[in-house]
Write a protein that holds these residues in place. Sequence first.
Motif, PDB file in Angstrom:
ATOM      1  N   MET A   1       0.704  -0.919  -0.265  1.00 25.05           N
ATOM      2  CA  MET A   1      -0.064  -0.182  -0.155  1.00 25.05           C
ATOM      3  C   MET A   1       0.872   1.609   0.177  1.00 25.05           C
ATOM      4  SD  MET A   1      -3.075   1.865   0.352  1.00 25.05           S
ATOM      5  CE  MET A   1      -4.171   0.171   0.741  1.00 25.05           C
ATOM      6  N   LYS A   2       1.798   1.070   0.216  1.00 26.87           N
ATOM      7  CA  LYS A   2       2.437   2.111   1.076  1.00 26.87           C
ATOM      8  C   LYS A   2       3.252   3.308  -0.460  1.00 26.87           C
ATOM      9  CE  LYS A   2       6.254   3.981   3.020  1.00 26.87           C
ATOM     10  NZ  LYS A   2       7.873   3.431   4.033  1.00 26.87           N
ATOM     11  N   ASN A   3       3.215   1.872  -1.580  1.00 26.18           N
ATOM     12  CA  ASN A   3       3.570   2.914  -2.964  1.00 26.18           C
ATOM     13  C   ASN A   3       2.295   3.948  -3.753  1.00 26.18           C
ATOM     14  OD1 ASN A   3       6.615   2.010  -2.931  1.00 26.18           O
ATOM     15  ND2 ASN A   3       6.085   0.224  -3.965  1.00 26.18           N
ATOM     16  N   LYS A   4       1.182   3.500  -3.038  1.00 22.07           N
ATOM     17  CA  LYS A   4       0.414   3.868  -3.830  1.00 22.07           C
ATOM     18  C   LYS A   4      -0.253   4.961  -2.775  1.00 22.07           C
ATOM     19  CE  LYS A   4      -1.671  -0.021  -5.467  1.00 22.07           C
ATOM     20  NZ  LYS A   4      -2.849  -1.124  -5.430  1.00 22.07           N
ATOM     21  N   LEU A   5       0.752   5.223  -2.169  1.00 22.87           N
ATOM     22  CA  LEU A   5       0.145   6.522  -0.985  1.00 22.87           C
ATOM     23  C   LEU A   5       1.327   7.685  -1.765  1.00 22.87           C
ATOM     24  CD1 LEU A   5       0.234   5.484   2.356  1.00 22.87           C
ATOM     25  CD2 LEU A   5      -1.289   5.609   0.763  1.00 22.87           C
ATOM     26  N   LYS A   6       1.304   7.689  -3.025  1.00 21.42           N
ATOM     27  CA  LYS A   6       2.038   8.945  -3.276  1.00 21.42           C
ATOM     28  C   LYS A   6       1.308  10.417  -4.146  1.00 21.42           C
ATOM     29  CE  LYS A   6       5.901   6.178  -4.727  1.00 21.42           C
ATOM     30  NZ  LYS A   6       6.317   5.256  -5.426  1.00 21.42           N
ATOM     31  N   TYR A   7       0.062  10.600  -3.162  1.00 21.42           N
ATOM     32  CA  TYR A   7       0.004  11.647  -3.877  1.00 21.42           C
ATOM     33  C   TYR A   7      -0.402  12.948  -2.707  1.00 21.42           C
ATOM     34  CZ  TYR A   7      -3.068   8.605  -6.217  1.00 21.42           C
ATOM     35  OH  TYR A   7      -3.517   7.919  -7.482  1.00 21.42           O
ATOM     36  N   PRO A   8      -0.382  13.922  -3.629  1.00 22.76           N
ATOM     37  CA  PRO A   8      -0.596  15.567  -2.656  1.00 22.76           C
ATOM     38  C   PRO A   8      -1.334  15.563  -1.524  1.00 22.76           C
ATOM     39  CG  PRO A   8      -0.569  16.142  -4.297  1.00 22.76           C
ATOM     40  CD  PRO A   8      -1.024  14.664  -4.324  1.00 22.76           C
ATOM     41  N   MET A   9      -1.295  15.713  -0.064  1.00 22.00           N
ATOM     42  CA  MET A   9      -2.082  15.905   1.458  1.00 22.00           C
ATOM     43  C   MET A   9      -2.397  17.050   1.167  1.00 22.00           C
ATOM     44  SD  MET A   9      -2.780  14.046   4.587  1.00 22.00           S
ATOM     45  CE  MET A   9      -1.034  12.728   4.179  1.00 22.00           C
ATOM     46  N   VAL A  10      -2.938  17.907   1.300  1.00 21.40           N
ATOM     47  CA  VAL A  10      -4.108  19.497   1.312  1.00 21.40           C
ATOM     48  C   VAL A  10      -4.246  19.425   3.206  1.00 21.40           C
ATOM     49  CG1 VAL A  10      -4.350  21.722   1.242  1.00 21.40           C
ATOM     50  CG2 VAL A  10      -3.797  19.999  -0.795  1.00 21.40           C
ATOM     51  N   ILE A  11      -3.131  19.737   4.062  1.00 24.06           N
ATOM     52  CA  ILE A  11      -3.336  20.144   5.366  1.00 24.06           C
ATOM     53  C   ILE A  11      -4.191  21.422   5.736  1.00 24.06           C
ATOM     54  CG2 ILE A  11      -3.699  19.742   7.804  1.00 24.06           C
ATOM     55  CD1 ILE A  11      -1.626  17.628   6.828  1.00 24.06           C
TER      56      ILE A  11
ATOM     57  N   CYS B   1     -10.176  23.092  13.890  1.00 23.50           N
ATOM     58  CA  CYS B   1     -10.484  21.911  13.166  1.00 23.50           C
ATOM     59  C   CYS B   1      -8.589  21.955  11.950  1.00 23.50           C
ATOM     60  CB  CYS B   1     -10.683  20.212  13.936  1.00 23.50           C
ATOM     61  SG  CYS B   1     -11.250  20.414  12.154  1.00 23.50           S
ATOM     62  N   PHE B   2      -8.576  21.549  12.010  1.00 24.81           N
ATOM     63  CA  PHE B   2      -6.830  20.967  11.075  1.00 24.81           C
ATOM     64  C   PHE B   2      -7.696  20.028   9.332  1.00 24.81           C
ATOM     65  CE2 PHE B   2      -4.095  22.276  13.409  1.00 24.81           C
ATOM     66  CZ  PHE B   2      -3.151  23.030  13.482  1.00 24.81           C
ATOM     67  N   LEU B   3      -8.203  20.753   8.406  1.00 27.51           N
ATOM     68  CA  LEU B   3      -9.088  20.256   7.686  1.00 27.51           C
ATOM     69  C   LEU B   3      -7.812  19.775   6.524  1.00 27.51           C
ATOM     70  CD1 LEU B   3     -11.782  21.987   6.964  1.00 27.51           C
ATOM     71  CD2 LEU B   3     -12.090  20.116   8.250  1.00 27.51           C
ATOM     72  N   VAL B   4      -8.157  17.853   6.348  1.00 23.23           N
ATOM     73  CA  VAL B   4      -7.249  17.401   4.852  1.00 23.23           C
ATOM     74  C   VAL B   4      -8.073  17.082   3.450  1.00 23.23           C
ATOM     75  CG1 VAL B   4      -5.754  15.212   4.908  1.00 23.23           C
ATOM     76  CG2 VAL B   4      -6.372  16.225   6.856  1.00 23.23           C
ATOM     77  N   GLY B   5      -7.620  17.346   3.016  1.00 24.83           N
ATOM     78  CA  GLY B   5      -8.008  17.042   1.469  1.00 24.83           C
ATOM     79  C   GLY B   5      -6.703  16.176   0.426  1.00 24.83           C
ATOM     80  N   PHE B   6      -7.239  15.986  -0.499  1.00 23.53           N
ATOM     81  CA  PHE B   6      -6.324  15.156  -1.695  1.00 23.53           C
ATOM     82  C   PHE B   6      -7.111  15.724  -3.022  1.00 23.53           C
ATOM     83  CE2 PHE B   6      -6.632  12.600   1.366  1.00 23.53           C
ATOM     84  CZ  PHE B   6      -5.485  12.373   2.451  1.00 23.53           C
ATOM     85  N   PRO B   7      -6.489  16.619  -3.424  1.00 21.02           N
ATOM     86  CA  PRO B   7      -6.952  17.616  -4.861  1.00 21.02           C
ATOM     87  C   PRO B   7      -6.873  16.471  -5.703  1.00 21.02           C
ATOM     88  CG  PRO B   7      -4.392  18.410  -3.744  1.00 21.02           C
ATOM     89  CD  PRO B   7      -5.179  17.169  -2.912  1.00 21.02           C
TER      90      PRO B   7
ATOM     91  N   ILE C   1      -3.860  10.185   6.320  1.00 20.02           N
ATOM     92  CA  ILE C   1      -2.794   8.256   5.960  1.00 20.02           C
ATOM     93  C   ILE C   1      -4.406   7.876   5.484  1.00 20.02           C
ATOM     94  CG2 ILE C   1      -1.178   7.363   6.601  1.00 20.02           C
ATOM     95  CD1 ILE C   1       0.334   9.063   6.894  1.00 20.02           C
ATOM     96  N   GLU C   2      -5.472   7.665   7.205  1.00 20.18           N
ATOM     97  CA  GLU C   2      -6.521   6.921   7.383  1.00 20.18           C
ATOM     98  C   GLU C   2      -7.124   6.533   5.142  1.00 20.18           C
ATOM     99  OE1 GLU C   2      -9.453   5.592   9.500  1.00 20.18           O
ATOM    100  OE2 GLU C   2      -7.628   5.580  10.753  1.00 20.18           O
ATOM    101  N   ALA C   3      -7.302   8.093   5.088  1.00 22.29           N
ATOM    102  CA  ALA C   3      -8.889   7.916   5.058  1.00 22.29           C
ATOM    103  C   ALA C   3      -8.279   8.341   3.523  1.00 22.29           C
ATOM    104  CB  ALA C   3      -9.030   9.774   4.767  1.00 22.29           C
ATOM    105  N   LEU C   4      -6.420   8.410   2.651  1.00 22.75           N
ATOM    106  CA  LEU C   4      -6.393   7.921   1.499  1.00 22.75           C
ATOM    107  C   LEU C   4      -5.730   6.575   1.071  1.00 22.75           C
ATOM    108  CD1 LEU C   4      -4.650   9.283  -0.942  1.00 22.75           C
ATOM    109  CD2 LEU C   4      -2.487   9.350   0.546  1.00 22.75           C
ATOM    110  N   GLU C   5      -5.800   5.926   1.797  1.00 20.68           N
ATOM    111  CA  GLU C   5      -5.734   4.607   2.238  1.00 20.68           C
ATOM    112  C   GLU C   5      -6.832   3.852   1.937  1.00 20.68           C
ATOM    113  OE1 GLU C   5      -4.010   3.333   5.910  1.00 20.68           O
ATOM    114  OE2 GLU C   5      -1.995   2.886   5.694  1.00 20.68           O
ATOM    115  N   SER C   6      -7.595   4.619   2.367  1.00 22.50           N
ATOM    116  CA  SER C   6      -9.367   3.653   2.021  1.00 22.50           C
ATOM    117  C   SER C   6      -9.787   4.395   0.915  1.00 22.50           C
ATOM    118  CB  SER C   6     -10.471   4.945   3.171  1.00 22.50           C
ATOM    119  OG  SER C   6     -10.199   3.887   4.256  1.00 22.50           O
ATOM    120  N   LEU C   7      -9.375   5.027   0.300  1.00 27.77           N
ATOM    121  CA  LEU C   7      -9.806   5.907  -1.351  1.00 27.77           C
ATOM    122  C   LEU C   7      -8.963   5.007  -1.978  1.00 27.77           C
ATOM    123  CD1 LEU C   7      -9.040   9.911  -1.476  1.00 27.77           C
ATOM    124  CD2 LEU C   7     -11.344   8.549  -1.105  1.00 27.77           C
ATOM    125  N   ILE C   8      -8.228   4.854  -1.878  1.00 28.34           N
ATOM    126  CA  ILE C   8      -7.677   3.596  -2.842  1.00 28.34           C
ATOM    127  C   ILE C   8      -8.160   2.817  -2.881  1.00 28.34           C
ATOM    128  CG2 ILE C   8      -5.509   2.261  -3.580  1.00 28.34           C
ATOM    129  CD1 ILE C   8      -3.550   5.037  -2.158  1.00 28.34           C
TER     130      ILE C   8
END
Length: 74
Positions: A1-11, A19-25, A47-54
Amino acid sequence: MKNKLKYPMVIQWSEEDNCFLVGFPDFPGQKWRSHGDSYEEAVANGIEALESLIISYEAVSEPLPKPTFFKVAE
């Protein structure tokens, strides 16, 4: 899974949500996918949200969006 986590994360801090909001453009749909009360919590939740998206994309055989890569100044 780690190799698939190469997406920018906006905080970004949200005064409205306090609170801090997290997005994936690179992923279409909702702008914000997670949040956290601290920056560290937002990163962990992101990171958890990105894993769930994938996982959800792969579950329906949807191709993952192409990651955006930014050139680092030299």
